[in-house]
Design an enzyme around this catalytic site. Structure first.
Site, PDB file in Angstrom:
ATOM      1  N   THR A 161     -27.517  -5.262 -22.163  1.00  0.00           N
ATOM      2  CA  THR A 161     -26.863  -4.068 -23.031  1.00  0.00           C
ATOM      3  C   THR A 161     -27.051  -4.533 -24.496  1.00  0.00           C
ATOM      4  OG1 THR A 161     -24.603  -4.866 -22.974  1.00  0.00           O
ATOM      5  CG2 THR A 161     -25.303  -3.592 -21.443  1.00  0.00           C
TER       6      THR A 161
ATOM      7  N   THR B 101     -28.734  -3.666 -15.818  1.00  0.00           N
ATOM      8  CA  THR B 101     -27.240  -3.527 -16.272  1.00  0.00           C
ATOM      9  C   THR B 101     -27.085  -2.021 -15.571  1.00  0.00           C
ATOM     10  OG1 THR B 101     -27.695  -2.454 -18.179  1.00  0.00           O
ATOM     11  CG2 THR B 101     -26.992  -4.801 -18.128  1.00  0.00           C
TER      12      THR B 101
ATOM     13  N   ASP C 247     -13.255  13.485 -11.614  1.00  0.00           N
ATOM     14  CA  ASP C 247     -14.741  13.512 -11.976  1.00  0.00           C
ATOM     15  C   ASP C 247     -15.219  14.864 -11.956  1.00  0.00           C
ATOM     16  OD1 ASP C 247     -17.560  13.021 -11.686  1.00  0.00           O
ATOM     17  OD2 ASP C 247     -17.215  11.199 -11.093  1.00  0.00           O
TER      18      ASP C 247
ATOM     19  N   ARG D 214     -16.704   1.388 -21.008  1.00  0.00           N
ATOM     20  CA  ARG D 214     -17.400   1.311 -22.233  1.00  0.00           C
ATOM     21  C   ARG D 214     -16.265   1.528 -23.343  1.00  0.00           C
ATOM     22  NH1 ARG D 214     -20.703  -1.104 -20.113  1.00  0.00           N
ATOM     23  NH2 ARG D 214     -22.918  -0.922 -20.016  1.00  0.00           N
TER      24      ARG D 214
ATOM     25  N   ASP E 201     -11.404  -4.762 -20.686  1.00  0.00           N
ATOM     26  CA  ASP E 201     -12.586  -5.618 -20.463  1.00  0.00           C
ATOM     27  C   ASP E 201     -13.787  -5.201 -21.739  1.00  0.00           C
ATOM     28  OD1 ASP E 201     -14.147  -7.591 -19.409  1.00  0.00           O
ATOM     29  OD2 ASP E 201     -15.449  -5.912 -18.701  1.00  0.00           O
TER      30      ASP E 201
ATOM     31  N   GLU F 229     -17.673  -3.980 -30.143  1.00  0.00           N
ATOM     32  CA  GLU F 229     -17.873  -5.503 -29.486  1.00  0.00           C
ATOM     33  C   GLU F 229     -18.829  -6.094 -30.489  1.00  0.00           C
ATOM     34  OE1 GLU F 229     -18.692  -5.405 -25.533  1.00  0.00           O
ATOM     35  OE2 GLU F 229     -17.151  -4.114 -24.907  1.00  0.00           O
TER      36      GLU F 229
ATOM     37  N   HIS G 196     -15.765  -8.224 -21.884  1.00  0.00           N
ATOM     38  CA  HIS G 196     -16.818  -7.494 -21.266  1.00  0.00           C
ATOM     39  C   HIS G 196     -17.522  -8.504 -20.040  1.00  0.00           C
ATOM     40  CE1 HIS G 196     -19.852  -4.290 -21.860  1.00  0.00           C
ATOM     41  NE2 HIS G 196     -19.971  -4.441 -20.604  1.00  0.00           N
TER      42      HIS G 196
ATOM     43  N   GLY H  56     -18.229  -7.162 -14.945  1.00  0.00           N
ATOM     44  CA  GLY H  56     -19.464  -6.983 -14.015  1.00  0.00           C
ATOM     45  C   GLY H  56     -20.269  -8.257 -13.806  1.00  0.00           C
TER      46      GLY H  56
HETATM   47  N1  LIG Z   1     -17.385  -3.931 -17.862  1.00  0.00           N
HETATM   48  C1  LIG Z   1     -18.361  -4.120 -17.111  1.00  0.00           C
HETATM   49  O1  LIG Z   1     -18.864  -5.422 -17.019  1.00  0.00           O
HETATM   50  C2  LIG Z   1     -19.235  -2.922 -16.542  1.00  0.00           C
HETATM   51  C3  LIG Z   1     -19.901  -3.442 -15.362  1.00  0.00           C
HETATM   52  C4  LIG Z   1     -20.539  -2.324 -14.671  1.00  0.00           C
HETATM   53  C5  LIG Z   1     -20.400  -0.898 -15.235  1.00  0.00           C
HETATM   54  N2  LIG Z   1     -19.744  -0.692 -16.202  1.00  0.00           N
HETATM   55  C6  LIG Z   1     -19.614   0.733 -16.856  1.00  0.00           C
HETATM   56  O2  LIG Z   1     -18.975   1.339 -15.857  1.00  0.00           O
HETATM   57  C7  LIG Z   1     -18.960   2.772 -16.011  1.00  0.00           C
HETATM   58  C8  LIG Z   1     -19.339   3.140 -14.418  1.00  0.00           C
HETATM   59  O3  LIG Z   1     -20.176   2.540 -13.827  1.00  0.00           O
HETATM   60  P1  LIG Z   1     -20.683   3.237 -12.593  1.00  0.00           P
HETATM   61  O4  LIG Z   1     -21.658   2.320 -11.834  1.00  0.00           O
HETATM   62  O5  LIG Z   1     -19.588   3.725 -11.567  1.00  0.00           O
HETATM   63  O6  LIG Z   1     -21.628   4.352 -12.993  1.00  0.00           O
HETATM   64  P2  LIG Z   1     -21.846   5.797 -12.037  1.00  0.00           P
HETATM   65  O7  LIG Z   1     -22.838   6.469 -12.913  1.00  0.00           O
HETATM   66  O8  LIG Z   1     -22.079   5.408 -10.742  1.00  0.00           O
HETATM   67  O9  LIG Z   1     -20.448   6.595 -12.067  1.00  0.00           O
HETATM   68  C9  LIG Z   1     -19.887   7.401 -13.172  1.00  0.00           C
HETATM   69  C10 LIG Z   1     -19.159   8.578 -12.786  1.00  0.00           C
HETATM   70  O10 LIG Z   1     -18.694   9.225 -13.814  1.00  0.00           O
HETATM   71  C11 LIG Z   1     -18.360  10.629 -13.712  1.00  0.00           C
HETATM   72  N3  LIG Z   1     -18.594  11.301 -14.752  1.00  0.00           N
HETATM   73  C12 LIG Z   1     -19.360  11.307 -15.857  1.00  0.00           C
HETATM   74  N4  LIG Z   1     -18.907  11.969 -16.965  1.00  0.00           N
HETATM   75  C13 LIG Z   1     -17.539  12.141 -16.629  1.00  0.00           C
HETATM   76  C14 LIG Z   1     -16.398  12.783 -17.393  1.00  0.00           C
HETATM   77  N5  LIG Z   1     -16.697  13.342 -18.514  1.00  0.00           N
HETATM   78  N6  LIG Z   1     -15.121  12.658 -16.878  1.00  0.00           N
HETATM   79  C15 LIG Z   1     -15.014  12.031 -15.736  1.00  0.00           C
HETATM   80  N7  LIG Z   1     -16.059  11.675 -14.726  1.00  0.00           N
HETATM   81  C16 LIG Z   1     -17.301  11.661 -15.462  1.00  0.00           C
HETATM   82  C17 LIG Z   1     -19.816  10.717 -12.936  1.00  0.00           C
HETATM   83  O11 LIG Z   1     -20.017  12.079 -12.529  1.00  0.00           O
HETATM   84  C18 LIG Z   1     -20.177   9.832 -12.019  1.00  0.00           C
HETATM   85  O12 LIG Z   1     -19.478  10.069 -10.748  1.00  0.00           O
HETATM   86  C19 LIG Z   1     -20.365   2.736 -16.728  1.00  0.00           C
HETATM   87  O13 LIG Z   1     -20.005   3.100 -18.020  1.00  0.00           O
HETATM   88  C20 LIG Z   1     -20.876   1.282 -16.676  1.00  0.00           C
HETATM   89  O14 LIG Z   1     -21.550   1.203 -17.864  1.00  0.00           O
HETATM   90  C21 LIG Z   1     -18.865  -1.895 -16.957  1.00  0.00           C
HETATM   91  O1  LIG Z   2     -23.355  -1.779 -17.658  1.00  0.00           O
HETATM   92  C1  LIG Z   2     -23.097  -3.084 -16.963  1.00  0.00           C
HETATM   93  O2  LIG Z   2     -24.083  -3.229 -16.107  1.00  0.00           O
HETATM   94  C2  LIG Z   2     -22.341  -3.928 -17.542  1.00  0.00           C
HETATM   95  O3  LIG Z   2     -21.517  -3.501 -18.796  1.00  0.00           O
HETATM   96  C3  LIG Z   2     -23.139  -5.382 -17.822  1.00  0.00           C
HETATM   97  O4  LIG Z   2     -21.953  -6.444 -17.373  1.00  0.00           O
HETATM   98  C4  LIG Z   2     -23.471  -5.470 -19.070  1.00  0.00           C
HETATM   99  O5  LIG Z   2     -23.679  -6.895 -19.372  1.00  0.00           O
HETATM  100  P1  LIG Z   2     -24.688  -7.141 -20.428  1.00  0.00           P
HETATM  101  O6  LIG Z   2     -26.004  -6.563 -20.399  1.00  0.00           O
HETATM  102  O7  LIG Z   2     -23.749  -6.889 -21.771  1.00  0.00           O
HETATM  103  O8  LIG Z   2     -24.671  -8.692 -20.258  1.00  0.00           O
END
Ligand SMILES: NC(=O)c1ccc[n+]([C@@H]2O[C@H](COP(=O)([O-])OP(=O)(O)OC[C@H]3O[C@@H](n4cnc5c(N)ncnc54)[C@H](O)[C@@H]3O)[C@@H](O)[C@H]2O)c1
Ligand SMILES: O=C(O)[C@H](O)[C@H](O)COP(=O)(O)O
Length: 378
Positions: A46, A67, A147, A209, A233, A238, A255, A258
């Site tokens: 990212t 990611t 959702d 995010r 997280d 950031e 962060h 994941g």
């Molecule tokens: N902190 C981390 O390390 C980490 C790790 C993995 C994913 N993430 C983040 O987590 C989030 C979710 O990941 P995911 O794999 O489940 O994504 P995904 O695309 O599989 O699921 C996202 C869901 O959000 C829904 N959505 C979209 N807009 C919406 C709104 N306005 N209100 C409510 N729901 C809505 C979509 O319909 C979908 O079902 C993403 O932002 C991803 O970048 C963060």
């Molecule tokens: O979007 C994702 O998959 C997660 O936020 C992931 O953990 C981001 O990791 P990065 O690319 O910032 O190392």
């Protein structure tokens, strides 16, 4: 020869593409137009901003981000300019589930809460949100799902609207993509008006995010006690985060939700396989074979005198002691990126075996549903 630039913090990648491509490993945040020029493909995380400034005149034909999130890619620009882009859907969803499960195990113990009396509101029920829903169901929490894109496609039956979720949920957890515009905009979805509608003791968890929550409004809501607690997280801006907000959080991490080794292996392999398909390389089924095993893969629990909640909490926290991440981060918040880059090996539930003494079939079923690799009564 094919020229690829890869982020030097993507694990399991070194040596894999070398027989077929000239590959350079560079720090993600420093991968800009000056180094991208002449590359055919990028394998990113990212931290590489893939926008017009970076890509115009570069010759890049494909971007694979290892990611789930792809808000660092200007997808409209890529689509218009015939640059194929792929993310790694769901790659680390099991890791984020483990993060949320460890959060719930920690909070319920700290605040003396019975999880079966709690309602969890899940905002965004995709790859991560549905796993969180499955976990919450399996430990007996009431689950509310919000959702709108899914409700529109699938019907409203299993979803509630936002005011209903906010009025009822004790824990609210965000799992939406960052969308800055449009009808499903999520930028600052958590704002002052949102927190005003929450229950007074509500716990807000954000691992999606940072920009999905207005961090100033969240801090104000915590200060005014409009809500109870926050677990973060991900942060706005950031790695230069709001330190006042950090001080007010119950659990804070840089962060890394994941960041399981399993999630990283999945992300790397999905990127390699996508590059392989695009450029005709013989790596379409490639998956890393060198994921380190957990230090203590088997845990024995004597369930005599323990509640179910104590048993599943112990099993979860054996795999991931989230407060260690919290403490490392609080000690030196300025090392946000260093902590991410040097993150220890964490394995997901499926890499563990739980042996239950004085347990019940019900507990075995519960731990199996949570996702442990093997659960047995001894
Ligand atoms: N902190 C981390 O390390 C980490 C790790 C993995 C994913 N993430 C983040 O987590 C989030 C979710 O990941 P995911 O794999 O489940 O994504 P995904 O695309 O599989 O699921 C996202 C869901 O959000 C829904 N959505 C979209 N807009 C919406 C709104 N306005 N209100 C409510 N729901 C809505 C979509 O319909 C979908 O079902 C993403 O932002 C991803 O970048 C963060
Ligand atoms: O979007 C994702 O998959 C997660 O936020 C992931 O953990 C981001 O990791 P990065 O690319 O910032 O190392």
């Amino acid at each position: 020869m094919l020229k690829i630039i890869a982020d030097n913090k993507i694990p399991f990648l070194e040596g894999v593409l070398e027989p077929y491509a000239h590959i350079s490993y560079l720090p993600g945040a420093k991968t800009d137009a000056s180094v991208i020029k002449g590359a055919d493909a990028l394998i990113t995380r990212t931290r590489t901003k893939c926008d017009e400034k970076a890509l115009s005149d570069s010759g890049v034909k494909m971007i694979a981000t290892a990611t789930i999130g792809f808000d660092h890619i200007d997808t409209a620009y890529c689509d218009k300019n015939n640059i194929k882009w792929v993310n790694a859907p769901g790659c680390n969803s099991g890791s984020v589930l483990q993060y949320i499960a460890a959060t719930i195990a920690t909070l319920t113990s700290k605040l003396c809460i019975d999880a079966t009396q709690q309602t969890i509101g899940i905002i965004g029920v995709g790859n991560v949100g549905s796993k969180v829903a499955g976990f919450a169901n399996s430990i007996g929490m009431k689950v509310l799902q919000y959702d709108p894109p899914r409700a529109e496609k699938e019907g409203r039956e299993q979803f509630v609207d936002l005011p209903e979720l906010l009025a009822q949920a004790d824990l609210i957890t965000f799992h939406v993509p960052l969308q800055r515009t449009g009808i499903y905009k999520t930028h600052h979805l958590g704002d002052a008006a949102f927190f005003e509608q929450c229950k007074k003791n509500a716990i807000i968890i954000n691992s999606s995010r940072g920009e999905v929550i207005n961090n100033d409004d969240l801090l104000a809501a915590l200060n005014k006690q409009t809500i109870g607690h926050a677990v973060l997280d991900v942060w706005e801006n950031e790695p230069d985060i709001n330190r006042g907000l950090l001080d007010k959080t119950m659990i804070a991490t840089p962060h890394i939700a994941g960041y399981s080794a399993d999630g990283k292996a999945n992300g790397t392999s999905m990127s390699v396989q996508a590059i392989s398909r695009r450029f005709g390389l013989p790596l379409e089924d490639w998956y890393p074979s060198n994921i380190p095993a957990p230090a203590h893969p088997t845990l024995q629990i004597d369930a005599q005198g323990m509640t179910d909640q104590q048993v599943w909490s112990k099993a979860i926290l054996h795999t991931y002691e989230i407060l260690e991440d919290d403490q490392r981060f609080r000690r030196e918040p300025a090392t946000f990126e260093y902590l991410r880059g040097s993150y220890p090996i964490r394995r997901e539930f499926r890499a563990y075996c739980i042996q239950l003494k004085n347990g019940s079939e019900r507990l075995v079923e519960m731990l199996n549903k949570i996702g442990f690799g093997h659960v047995e009564l001894i």
